[in-house]
Write an enzyme that holds these catalytic residues in place. Structure first.
Site, PDB file in Angstrom:
ATOM      1  N   ASP A 195      63.038 -22.597 -27.631  1.00 52.49           N
ATOM      2  CA  ASP A 195      64.082 -23.714 -27.818  1.00 52.49           C
ATOM      3  C   ASP A 195      63.414 -24.683 -28.601  1.00 52.49           C
ATOM      4  OD1 ASP A 195      65.816 -22.976 -25.582  1.00 52.49           O
ATOM      5  OD2 ASP A 195      64.884 -23.802 -24.089  1.00 52.49           O
ATOM      6  N   LYS A 228      63.581 -23.525 -15.987  1.00 54.07           N
ATOM      7  CA  LYS A 228      62.545 -23.574 -17.110  1.00 54.07           C
ATOM      8  C   LYS A 228      61.204 -23.920 -16.831  1.00 54.07           C
ATOM      9  CE  LYS A 228      65.985 -23.769 -20.784  1.00 54.07           C
ATOM     10  NZ  LYS A 228      66.399 -24.190 -22.062  1.00 54.07           N
TER      11      LYS A 228
END
Length: 284
Positions: free
Chosen positions: A112, A76
């Site tokens: 997220d 990420k």
């Protein structure tokens, strides 16, 4: 939202992702919307690769006509230098979990943060938010920490196996939300004794990495405890917390609501969150 696309080709890059429910969620919603939607797993472990293969994998996805990619552990943050643009939220968080290929550019987003925030709002309404402890300061941890401070947590103490990573995340949070809202922890027992909430953003507790991210004896009955892991939905941490009578939140809502937003970014079509939640629950 514009006219529905005829087809979407998406994928997920990460390590040890064979149990992911993301493909099923995306493809089921695509079917319901009348979109030919294919979603593929690009599992680094299965391919015998590491995050160093990211440049090659992104280039290959572009060449093969992928609409976009979801990005998970351990990529990420490593993916960011490979992108052309970042959304404001991804830039602030310093982590990307969704890449859209559009007009010859790679555009990074973070869904997220929204995913955890929505799960927290629904699953732990009204909990005390003066002091909380977060385990983990990786890509998912950065997104969750932003969501927690946005949700009103006054002081967040962050622990990570790499103390420098916790310190960097705390500095980023304080720059965004104001001085002293976050700090890198050094004394876990003391921080837990004062905490009203605990969030685990590490992979410890997943089916492939069972265990607890902290000693069970540090839990106490007046804590609320949140997980971002959804396989299994009941981790050892949540099982111990529930045995003490703690309010708990599993990782299911975050999994669904990050997927809702990613679906919309890939398709430019509004997703039916209720339908995606019901489908997730049906997967067992």
């Amino acid at each position: 939202m514009t006219a529905k696309p005829h087809s979407i080709l998406a994928g997920l890059i990460g390590a040890g992702i064979q149990a992911s429910r993301t493909p099923a969620m995306h493809e089921h919603e695509g079917d319901a919307q009348g979109i030919r939607y294919l979603y593929r797993l690009i599992d680094l472990d299965k391919l015998g690769l590491t995050s160093e293969a990211l440049p090659e994998l992104l280039s290959a996805a572009e060449r093969m006509g992928f609409t976009g990619l979801n990005i998970t552990f351990p990529c990420k943050q490593a993916v960011i230098p490979l992108l052309d643009e970042l959304s404001a939220e991804a830039r602030s968080i310093g982590a990307v979990n969704t890449v859209v290929f559009k007009d010859g550019k790679r555009i990074g987003h973070n869904t997220d943060c929204l995913g955890f925030a929505e799960g927290f709002r629904r699953g732990l309404p009204g909990v005390a938010r003066e002091r909380a402890v977060q385990m983990g300061a990786g890509g998912a941890g950065a997104a969750v920490a932003h969501a927690l401070l946005q949700a009103g947590v006054r002081r967040l103490t962050i622990f990570d196996v790499e103390p420098s990573r916790a310190a960097d995340l705390a500095a980023n949070l304080n720059a965004s939300f104001g001085a002293d809202r976050a700090l890198a922890g050094s004394d876990l027992p003391a921080a837990m004794a004062e905490a009203q909430g605990l969030v685990n953003t590490t992979p410890v507790g997943m089916a492939k990495l069972p265990g607890m991210p902290l000693p069970a004896e540090l839990l106490h009955a007046d804590l609320w405890v949140a997980e971002i892991i959804y396989f299994p939905l009941e981790t050892e941490l949540l099982r111990n917390a529930r045995a003490l009578g703690c309010l708990t939140l599993d990782g299911g809502n975050m999994a669904v609501f990050q997927a809702v937003k990613a679906f919309e970014l890939f398709s430019d079509v509004r997703a039916d969150a209720g339908r995606m939640m019901a489908h997730f629950a049906s997967l067992g």
